[in-house]
Design a protein around this motif. Structure first.
Motif, mmCIF file in Angstrom:
data_model
loop_
_atom_site.group_PDB
_atom_site.id
_atom_site.type_symbol
_atom_site.label_atom_id
_atom_site.label_comp_id
_atom_site.label_asym_id
_atom_site.label_seq_id
_atom_site.Cartn_x
_atom_site.Cartn_y
_atom_site.Cartn_z
ATOM 1 N N LEU A 35 3.074 -3.914 -6.914
ATOM 2 C CA LEU A 35 3.679 -4.012 -5.589
ATOM 3 C C LEU A 35 4.371 -2.699 -5.280
ATOM 4 C CD1 LEU A 35 4.414 -5.757 -3.086
ATOM 5 C CD2 LEU A 35 6.517 -6.374 -4.295
ATOM 6 N N VAL A 36 4.033 -2.115 -4.134
ATOM 7 C CA VAL A 36 4.676 -0.870 -3.714
ATOM 8 C C VAL A 36 5.293 -1.056 -2.330
ATOM 9 C CG1 VAL A 36 3.068 0.545 -5.046
ATOM 10 C CG2 VAL A 36 2.579 0.069 -2.638
ATOM 11 N N GLU A 37 6.257 -0.215 -2.026
ATOM 12 C CA GLU A 37 6.856 -0.206 -0.693
ATOM 13 C C GLU A 37 6.681 1.180 -0.104
ATOM 14 O OE1 GLU A 37 10.679 -2.255 1.135
ATOM 15 O OE2 GLU A 37 11.237 -0.464 -0.023
ATOM 16 N N LEU A 38 5.916 1.243 0.953
ATOM 17 C CA LEU A 38 5.663 2.492 1.664
ATOM 18 C C LEU A 38 6.742 2.616 2.742
ATOM 19 C CD1 LEU A 38 2.088 3.536 2.850
ATOM 20 C CD2 LEU A 38 4.173 4.277 3.981
ATOM 21 N N LYS A 61 5.310 -3.269 2.656
ATOM 22 C CA LYS A 61 5.060 -3.672 1.276
ATOM 23 C C LYS A 61 3.573 -3.981 1.098
ATOM 24 C CE LYS A 61 9.649 -5.406 0.024
ATOM 25 N NZ LYS A 61 10.444 -6.566 -0.447
ATOM 26 N N ILE A 62 3.024 -3.476 -0.005
ATOM 27 C CA ILE A 62 1.591 -3.609 -0.250
ATOM 28 C C ILE A 62 1.364 -3.983 -1.713
ATOM 29 C CG2 ILE A 62 -0.657 -2.473 -0.080
ATOM 30 C CD1 ILE A 62 0.725 -0.330 1.680
ATOM 31 N N LYS A 63 0.568 -5.008 -1.957
ATOM 32 C CA LYS A 63 0.214 -5.311 -3.337
ATOM 33 C C LYS A 63 -1.126 -4.668 -3.660
ATOM 34 C CE LYS A 63 -1.885 -9.943 -2.781
ATOM 35 N NZ LYS A 63 -1.897 -11.298 -3.403
ATOM 36 N N LEU A 64 -1.261 -4.227 -4.908
ATOM 37 C CA LEU A 64 -2.447 -3.498 -5.351
ATOM 38 C C LEU A 64 -3.181 -4.290 -6.429
ATOM 39 C CD1 LEU A 64 -0.831 0.047 -5.738
ATOM 40 C CD2 LEU A 64 -1.694 -1.032 -3.654
ATOM 41 N N PHE A 65 -4.478 -4.013 -6.577
ATOM 42 C CA PHE A 65 -5.335 -4.793 -7.456
ATOM 43 C C PHE A 65 -5.967 -3.924 -8.552
ATOM 44 C CE2 PHE A 65 -5.606 -6.409 -3.032
ATOM 45 C CZ PHE A 65 -4.831 -7.549 -3.204
ATOM 46 N N THR A 97 -13.425 1.959 -0.930
ATOM 47 C CA THR A 97 -12.621 1.233 -1.907
ATOM 48 C C THR A 97 -11.399 0.592 -1.267
ATOM 49 O OG1 THR A 97 -13.270 2.815 -3.621
ATOM 50 C CG2 THR A 97 -11.398 1.386 -4.103
ATOM 51 N N VAL A 98 -11.426 -0.727 -1.133
ATOM 52 C CA VAL A 98 -10.214 -1.473 -0.802
ATOM 53 C C VAL A 98 -9.490 -1.711 -2.120
ATOM 54 C CG1 VAL A 98 -9.279 -3.648 0.051
ATOM 55 C CG2 VAL A 98 -11.233 -2.594 1.212
ATOM 56 N N PHE A 99 -8.203 -1.380 -2.184
ATOM 57 C CA PHE A 99 -7.475 -1.559 -3.434
ATOM 58 C C PHE A 99 -6.100 -2.190 -3.238
ATOM 59 C CE2 PHE A 99 -6.130 2.515 -1.848
ATOM 60 C CZ PHE A 99 -4.836 2.729 -2.308
ATOM 61 N N GLY A 100 -5.782 -2.598 -2.010
ATOM 62 C CA GLY A 100 -4.490 -3.209 -1.762
ATOM 63 C C GLY A 100 -4.480 -4.013 -0.475
ATOM 64 N N GLN A 101 -3.401 -4.759 -0.273
ATOM 65 C CA GLN A 101 -3.242 -5.575 0.925
ATOM 66 C C GLN A 101 -1.778 -5.621 1.319
ATOM 67 O OE1 GLN A 101 -5.704 -6.988 2.716
ATOM 68 N NE2 GLN A 101 -4.288 -7.821 4.232
ATOM 69 N N VAL A 102 -1.497 -5.380 2.592
ATOM 70 C CA VAL A 102 -0.134 -5.457 3.104
ATOM 71 C C VAL A 102 0.374 -6.892 2.980
ATOM 72 C CG1 VAL A 102 1.315 -5.252 5.163
ATOM 73 C CG2 VAL A 102 -0.435 -3.523 4.694
ATOM 74 N N THR A 103 1.550 -7.057 2.398
ATOM 75 C CA THR A 103 2.179 -8.374 2.282
ATOM 76 C C THR A 103 3.351 -8.524 3.256
ATOM 77 O OG1 THR A 103 3.648 -7.619 0.499
ATOM 78 C CG2 THR A 103 1.533 -8.602 -0.137
ATOM 79 N N ILE A 111 7.058 6.484 -1.400
ATOM 80 C CA ILE A 111 6.397 5.236 -1.784
ATOM 81 C C ILE A 111 7.019 4.788 -3.093
ATOM 82 C CG2 ILE A 111 4.238 4.101 -2.417
ATOM 83 C CD1 ILE A 111 2.750 6.095 -0.671
ATOM 84 N N LYS A 112 7.718 3.653 -3.071
ATOM 85 C CA LYS A 112 8.390 3.139 -4.253
ATOM 86 C C LYS A 112 7.523 2.090 -4.950
ATOM 87 C CE LYS A 112 13.267 3.830 -3.041
ATOM 88 N NZ LYS A 112 14.590 3.168 -2.915
ATOM 89 N N VAL A 113 7.484 2.154 -6.273
ATOM 90 C CA VAL A 113 6.781 1.140 -7.055
ATOM 91 C C VAL A 113 7.785 0.048 -7.400
ATOM 92 C CG1 VAL A 113 5.451 0.678 -9.137
ATOM 93 C CG2 VAL A 113 5.214 2.902 -7.988
ATOM 94 N N LEU A 114 7.600 -1.136 -6.833
ATOM 95 C CA LEU A 114 8.526 -2.245 -7.027
ATOM 96 C C LEU A 114 8.144 -3.145 -8.201
ATOM 97 C CD1 LEU A 114 9.030 -3.342 -3.299
ATOM 98 C CD2 LEU A 114 10.337 -1.648 -4.623
ATOM 99 N N GLN A 115 6.851 -3.205 -8.486
ATOM 100 C CA GLN A 115 6.364 -4.010 -9.613
ATOM 101 C C GLN A 115 5.082 -3.405 -10.141
ATOM 102 O OE1 GLN A 115 5.868 -8.421 -9.262
ATOM 103 N NE2 GLN A 115 3.746 -8.083 -9.906
#
Length: 247
Positions: free
Chosen positions: A65-68, A76-80, A203-209, A238-242
């Protein structure tokens, strides 16, 4: 020759946008066949049984999970990482090192996408953490639905560097999608927006939450003839939250 990444002057995307942007019905069927040819196991599986992590708003242990943070608000965007490992590693590493700090969204097209991550700010720059480009990681689990985060690339193979984009389009894009290739739940998601003609090639690698309102706000800014915001829209950091526990 200078190569602009996705939605720049490269023939691939200038042509694609003209075709797709004029009529949402023109491109939907081709997106299904594109995904089919790039998914080796599609004919052997029931696509409706696939795990579709973009559709789950929760952030799982195997996701980042990152916060742009931008001057228009935070996203906030989660990555896969299990599905697009190179794209996620590249993005996360750049974020941790502050690579994106102070950069702009240099290409903004309302009802399409917002693009950033280029140190030059004109679509011609940026590099991966490995110092050279890498190839796309298309997947039958991730799609260009509204809020998808994906990596930009030029016409050339292995040309992914640091540039990324977030799909912003709100129009119903579900018409003409082939159910044998696209999961029913994704087709439903495309009714709320997205750009299926990009599936299978990027390449899709994330989704806005959280923060699609911020994405919309950025997409609505006034731009010049090159789709560049007249007043720069900056990425503060861009902060890495998780981080995924399975790494």
């Amino acid at each position: 020759m200078i190569k602009k990444h996705i939605f720049g002057t490269a023939v691939l995307f200038s042509t694609l946008f003209v075709i797709a942007g004029c009529n949402s019905n023109n491109h939907t069927a081709s997106s299904s066949s594109s995904l089919a040819t790039t998914t080796e196991t599609s004919e052997k599986i029931d696509v409706n049984k696939l795990d579709l992590p973009q559709l789950d708003p929760a952030v799982k242990d195997n996701e980042d999970l990152v916060e742009l943070q931008t001057d228009k608000g935070n996203i906030k965007i989660k990555l896969f990482p299990e599905i697009a490992p190179k794209a996620v590693e590249n993005f996360i590493t750049h974020a941790k090192k502050g690579y994106y700090n102070g950069l702009t969204f240099h290409r903004v097209i309302n009802d399409f996408m917002i693009q950033g991550g280029d140190p030059k700010g004109d679509g011609t720059g940026g590099e991966s953490i490995w110092g050279e480009g890498f190839g796309a990681e298309p997947s039958n689990q991730l799609y260009h639905i509204r809020g998808a985060l994906a990596m930009a690339q030029s016409q050339q193979p292995n040309s992914i560097g640091s540039q990324f984009y977030i799909v912003q389009n709100k129009d119903d894009m579900s018409d003409g999608l082939l159910k044998e290739w696209i999961p029913n739940k994704i087709i439903e998601a495309y009714k709320k927006g997205g750009y299926p003609s990009l599936d299978g090639s990027y390449t899709v690698f994330g989704q806005v939450t959280e923060g699609m309102d911020v994405v919309d706000k950025i997409a609505a800014v006034k731009t010049d003839g090159n789709d560049k915001p007249e007043t720069p829209v900056k990425i503060k950091t861009i902060k890495v939250l998780q981080e995924a526990k399975t790494k």
